[in-house]
Design a protein around this motif. Sequence first.
Motif, PDB file in Angstrom:
ATOM      1  N   ARG A  16      28.198 -81.112  13.212  1.00  0.00           N
ATOM      2  CA  ARG A  16      27.370 -81.775  14.224  1.00  0.00           C
ATOM      3  C   ARG A  16      25.958 -82.044  13.684  1.00  0.00           C
ATOM      4  NH1 ARG A  16      27.348 -81.526  19.853  1.00  0.00           N
ATOM      5  NH2 ARG A  16      29.608 -81.344  19.642  1.00  0.00           N
ATOM      6  N   GLU A  19      25.778 -84.976  11.324  1.00  0.00           N
ATOM      7  CA  GLU A  19      25.759 -86.236  12.067  1.00  0.00           C
ATOM      8  C   GLU A  19      24.357 -86.516  12.603  1.00  0.00           C
ATOM      9  OE1 GLU A  19      28.600 -85.512  15.094  1.00  0.00           O
ATOM     10  OE2 GLU A  19      30.359 -85.768  13.792  1.00  0.00           O
ATOM     11  N   TRP A  20      23.650 -85.439  12.957  1.00  0.00           N
ATOM     12  CA  TRP A  20      22.316 -85.551  13.550  1.00  0.00           C
ATOM     13  C   TRP A  20      21.258 -85.914  12.507  1.00  0.00           C
ATOM     14  CZ3 TRP A  20      18.937 -81.664  11.802  1.00  0.00           C
ATOM     15  CH2 TRP A  20      17.679 -81.636  12.396  1.00  0.00           C
ATOM     16  N   THR A 158      14.750 -77.575  15.867  1.00  0.00           N
ATOM     17  CA  THR A 158      16.048 -77.765  16.519  1.00  0.00           C
ATOM     18  C   THR A 158      16.697 -76.415  16.780  1.00  0.00           C
ATOM     19  OG1 THR A 158      16.390 -79.894  15.423  1.00  0.00           O
ATOM     20  CG2 THR A 158      18.356 -78.780  16.264  1.00  0.00           C
ATOM     21  N   ASP A 178      15.135 -80.603  19.739  1.00  0.00           N
ATOM     22  CA  ASP A 178      16.558 -80.866  19.974  1.00  0.00           C
ATOM     23  C   ASP A 178      17.246 -79.559  20.329  1.00  0.00           C
ATOM     24  OD1 ASP A 178      16.784 -83.759  18.782  1.00  0.00           O
ATOM     25  OD2 ASP A 178      15.821 -82.579  17.204  1.00  0.00           O
ATOM     26  N   ILE A 180      21.138 -78.336  20.334  1.00  0.00           N
ATOM     27  CA  ILE A 180      22.518 -78.683  20.005  1.00  0.00           C
ATOM     28  C   ILE A 180      23.400 -77.486  20.337  1.00  0.00           C
ATOM     29  CG2 ILE A 180      24.113 -79.277  18.146  1.00  0.00           C
ATOM     30  CD1 ILE A 180      21.784 -80.713  16.762  1.00  0.00           C
TER      31      ILE A 180
END
Length: 217
Positions: A16, A19-20, A158, A178, A180
């Motif tokens: 993930r 992708e970020w 993050t 962020d 996640i």
Amino acid sequence: MRFRNRGEAGQELAVRLLEWASSGDLANVFVLALPRGGVPVGAEIARVMAVPLDVLVVRKIGVPGAPEVGIGAVAGDDPPVFDRTGLRALGLSEDELSSEVIRARVELYRREWVYRGGRPAPDVRGHSVVLVDDGLATGVTARAALRFVRRGGPLRLTLAVPVCPARTAAALRGEADDVIALHRPERLGTVGEWYDDFRPVSDEDVMDALRQPHPAG
């Protein structure tokens, strides 16, 4: 839905995060894992993403007579962060928890010495930091950690966790750039329910992870 173990959770989070992040971002990223349980998760993220790994020691403040119940947390020498909703529900004041705060700081300093042996904490200024734990319930420990890291001036901050209640994730958006979370259930019994293998992580496990070769920050 469940993870086999913390390593698998870290691998899924790494996918993930890849992708970020763009390839340019990765040159400036490092992972800070919360010991002990967050370290196996963070180690897999650091390995897959080929970025540096370090730890940020944060200690839970327990309820008097029930130390396993977290009502707050401390990070570094920062003021303690409390779950104020929990304090009201239990009829507790911050002053009543002063001895618990002292106890938490003593253990925090012990673990920092064990894990670092005098090595300085990483300088986060100008870096993109991914803060990792193996799961969150109230989020008070993550909140203390995020505030501590934020004071260091990271380029981007993050929070990455395998599982976190939707309400907790929303509440932490004001602390991180962020958030996640692979799973965001409306209700969370315990973090361990999301793992087939949730065995305790030892100090030696943490030090083994830190001794593994990682790219320099």
